[in-house]
Design an enzyme around this catalytic site. Structure first.
Site, PDB file in Angstrom:
ATOM      1  N   SER A 115     -94.975 -19.026  68.235  1.00 56.78           N
ATOM      2  CA  SER A 115     -94.214 -19.170  69.472  1.00 56.78           C
ATOM      3  C   SER A 115     -93.059 -18.167  69.592  1.00 56.78           C
ATOM      4  CB  SER A 115     -93.722 -20.613  69.569  1.00 56.78           C
ATOM      5  OG  SER A 115     -93.122 -20.849  70.819  1.00 56.78           O
ATOM      6  N   ASP A 167     -91.804 -17.533  76.745  1.00 61.51           N
ATOM      7  CA  ASP A 167     -91.587 -17.315  75.316  1.00 61.51           C
ATOM      8  C   ASP A 167     -92.840 -16.667  74.728  1.00 61.51           C
ATOM      9  OD1 ASP A 167     -93.273 -19.499  75.358  1.00 61.51           O
ATOM     10  OD2 ASP A 167     -92.378 -20.438  73.589  1.00 61.51           O
ATOM     11  N   ASP A 202     -95.533 -17.512  73.082  1.00 59.61           N
ATOM     12  CA  ASP A 202     -96.896 -18.015  73.288  1.00 59.61           C
ATOM     13  C   ASP A 202     -97.070 -18.633  74.675  1.00 59.61           C
ATOM     14  OD1 ASP A 202     -95.353 -20.261  72.741  1.00 59.61           O
ATOM     15  OD2 ASP A 202     -96.914 -21.289  71.593  1.00 59.61           O
ATOM     16  N   ALA A 223     -84.422 -28.736  77.911  1.00 60.05           N
ATOM     17  CA  ALA A 223     -83.526 -27.730  78.480  1.00 60.05           C
ATOM     18  C   ALA A 223     -84.024 -26.312  78.179  1.00 60.05           C
ATOM     19  CB  ALA A 223     -82.110 -27.927  77.933  1.00 60.05           C
ATOM     20  N   ASN A 224     -84.776 -26.146  77.058  1.00 62.24           N
ATOM     21  CA  ASN A 224     -85.271 -24.816  76.677  1.00 62.24           C
ATOM     22  C   ASN A 224     -86.406 -24.296  77.569  1.00 62.24           C
ATOM     23  OD1 ASN A 224     -87.697 -26.023  75.836  1.00 62.24           O
ATOM     24  ND2 ASN A 224     -87.048 -26.177  73.709  1.00 62.24           N
ATOM     25  N   PRO A 235     -79.623 -33.772  62.680  1.00 58.38           N
ATOM     26  CA  PRO A 235     -80.123 -32.868  61.639  1.00 58.38           C
ATOM     27  C   PRO A 235     -81.250 -31.993  62.188  1.00 58.38           C
ATOM     28  CG  PRO A 235     -80.937 -35.101  61.280  1.00 58.38           C
ATOM     29  CD  PRO A 235     -80.027 -35.175  62.470  1.00 58.38           C
ATOM     30  N   SER A 236     -81.315 -30.754  61.744  1.00 59.67           N
ATOM     31  CA  SER A 236     -82.425 -29.877  62.130  1.00 59.67           C
ATOM     32  C   SER A 236     -83.713 -30.451  61.558  1.00 59.67           C
ATOM     33  CB  SER A 236     -82.181 -28.484  61.562  1.00 59.67           C
ATOM     34  OG  SER A 236     -83.398 -27.777  61.476  1.00 59.67           O
ATOM     35  N   THR A 256     -86.100 -28.548  60.506  1.00 58.46           N
ATOM     36  CA  THR A 256     -86.745 -27.551  59.645  1.00 58.46           C
ATOM     37  C   THR A 256     -85.863 -26.981  58.533  1.00 58.46           C
ATOM     38  OG1 THR A 256     -86.133 -25.949  61.348  1.00 58.46           O
ATOM     39  CG2 THR A 256     -88.398 -26.748  61.387  1.00 58.46           C
TER      40      THR A 256
END
Length: 541
Positions: free
Chosen positions: A64, A276, A278, A371-372, A498-499, A501
């Site tokens: 991506s 983006d 992909d 939102a992205n 928390p992320s 990844t």
């Protein structure tokens, strides 16, 4: 299962020592050179999943919006949706199994998921334009064939196109034809039918500049150009011929840095958008006459689509339940506008497309966007059937016309997953039908100033959240501290999570001014650093 063939082929795709990966919302993603064993094993898993559900499964090789050196792989379930959560677990187990355990892990998956190895398997494969993608998709094929599966390799496609193909195949063509031509024809026909109803004479040309992130979107848009009506003039930038994928361009870059991509020359008030890498996310933007950059993100896209659908639903006079699904990252003013001005119910869920998609399925019309810029609209089977019936049988002109517009919207939207090409056409059609400029769309509401930060921590698992990630349960004292900080500023809110990844904690803050949003984000980041085991030097303002 031919154990000898499995052992022989697996040895050709050895697992690097000590590498452990986790299958998340985006599947697996890491440096391309570490992925060969993973994609081979995901070929195995896709064959197993296909045997388990007796349907075609998709497998997409892409990372991506990640840098070009990375790659990844994700599986697509029968109706074009994301892989079932219980199988995400199997994916992680299979990817991390040591060579000598591979057969045992496959046998365990077969037992737990009641997989009959004698059944047929069918897998559709797609890949993005990364230099590593072709070789990796060959390893996928290797995995599928070891378990006796059939495959169809679509080669270079956008991620949403592969989702579409899988859904078409498993609905016996009800969703559309499982070919690229089928995809282009379905979307362009619905788009042309929709804009026919706009009160715009022939000379009303619609120019749109598109940044394709130097990715697959550029190739596929070029293929689709002949299908577009003359009025629509798309100008493709960052087409991958000169620069690197996602480098200083693409939807993620524009959203994160709040500035236009490189390689695209913007004139005042021109409509521009970015895909983006992909092509499953889209954001719009423009520059005003004073040269200020204005971003129109997923929240504003969801709002535009909601206005359009709400008006049409009111005209057909059916008791359809409509809602918008957001995450905690949605701008507070978008939520306010939807609830208070549009009077549309809004639901907040945890971050991650699968949570939004799942919630949106509860309504007759469920609009979801992150939102992205990743999002789509889902229509319930009952709503779709009723709308198509009204087109055929409704005597009242206004009602029938509205139903026809809804029907074309259903056909234009890729309901399997967020799709930049499909979303772009939906947006372009709505702007044409409503006679809106990009500035008028932007002016629906003003975004509250906000700031995203991240803090490195020793272990991200010390943070546990509740209320769709809007409140922290642990570590003790953190939420109380955030509550006290938020009280200092007007129209403010902040949350930490928390992320998924890496060992970082993500911080979001918004307030009445940019200065206050920045100050609040910084103070929250200090609280996280001190209470959640921050690493390195404390955050600087």
């Amino acid at each position: 299962m031919d154990c000898e063939a499995l052992r022989k082929h697996s040895a050709l795709h050895p697992k690097p020592a000590g590498l452990a990966l986790h299958y998340g919302t985006a599947g697996f993603r890491t440096k391309a050179e570490q992925l060969d064993h993973v994609v081979f094993r995901m070929g195995l898993l896709a064959a197993l999943r296909s045997k388990a559900v007796t349907a075609t499964i998709g497998i997409m090789v892409t990372a991506s919006h990640n840098p070009e050196e990375d790659n990844g792989v994700k599986l697509v379930d029968p109706l074009g949706e994301m892989l079932h959560p219980s199988w995400e677990e199997y994916a992680t187990q299979l990817a991390n199994a040591e060579e000598q355990e591979l057969q045992k892990v496959i046998t365990e998956i077969c037992q737990k998921a009641a997989v009959n190895l004698h059944k047929d398997a069918s897998v559709f494969i797609g890949r993005d334009t990364r230099p590593s993608s072709k070789k990796l998709s060959q390893s996928v094929i290797d995995g599928i064939q070891v378990l006796g599966g059939q495959y169809h390799d679509y080669g270079l496609v956008t991620t949403p196109q592969l989702h579409y193909m899988v859904c078409c195949q498993n609905t016996q063509g009800q969703y559309g034809k499982a070919t690229l031509e089928g995809y282009y024809e379905k979307l362009s026909k619905a788009f042309m039918e929709l804009i026919k109803q706009s009160h715009c004479s022939g000379e009303c040309q619609r120019h749109l500049k598109i940044d394709c992130a130097n990715g697959i979107g550029a190739l596929k848009l070029s293929e689709m150009k002949p299908y577009f009506p003359q009025e629509v003039l798309i100008h493709i930038y960052n087409d991958g011929t000169k620069e690197k994928l996602n480098h200083l361009c693409g939807a993620d870059f524009v959203k994160v840095h709040q500035k236009p991509p490189g390689g695209l020359d913007m004139k005042p008030n021109e409509r521009c958008c970015s895909f983006d890498g992909d092509a499953d996310r889209i954001v719009y933007y423009y520059k005003d006459t004073a040269g200020h950059f204005h971003l129109i993100d997923g929240d504003k896209i969801a709002t535009l689509i909601s206005i359009f659908l709400k008006e049409l639903l009111a005209k057909v006079k059916q008791e359809f339940k409509m809602a918008v699904v957001q995450t905690a990252y949605a701008n507070g003013n978008s939520t306010r506008y939807l609830q208070e001005t549009l009077k549309v119910p809004v639901h907040c869920v945890k971050t991650g497309v699968k949570h939004l998609h799942h919630k949106a399925q509860e309504f007759d019309v469920g609009v979801y966007f992150e939102a992205n810029g990743h999002g789509t609209v889902l229509f319930s089977k009952a709503a779709e059937t009723k709308i198509r019936q009204l087109v055929k049988e409704e005597k009242d002109n206004e009602k029938r016309e509205a139903a026809k517009m809804l029907e074309n919207t259903i056909d234009l939207i890729n309901q399997t997953v967020g799709d930049a090409v499909s979303d772009m056409l939906v947006i372009e059609a709505i702007l044409a039908l409503k006679g809106l400029t990009v500035q008028q769309w932007d002016a629906l509401y003003a975004d509250l100033p906000n700031r995203l930060l991240k803090v490195q921590v020793a272990d991200r698992r010390v943070i546990d959240t509740t209320d769709a990630e809007r409140r922290a349960l642990t570590p003790p004292g953190l939420q109380e501290k955030i509550d006290a900080l938020v009280k200092k500023y007007k129209l403010s809110r902040a949350f930490v999570r928390p992320s998924g990844t890496e060992d970082v904690v993500r911080i979001y803050a918004e307030a009445d001014t940019q200065e206050n949003a920045d100050a609040l984000a910084h103070e929250v980041s200090l609280a996280v650093f001190h209470l959640a085991g921050g690493k390195g030097a404390p955050p600087q303002p």
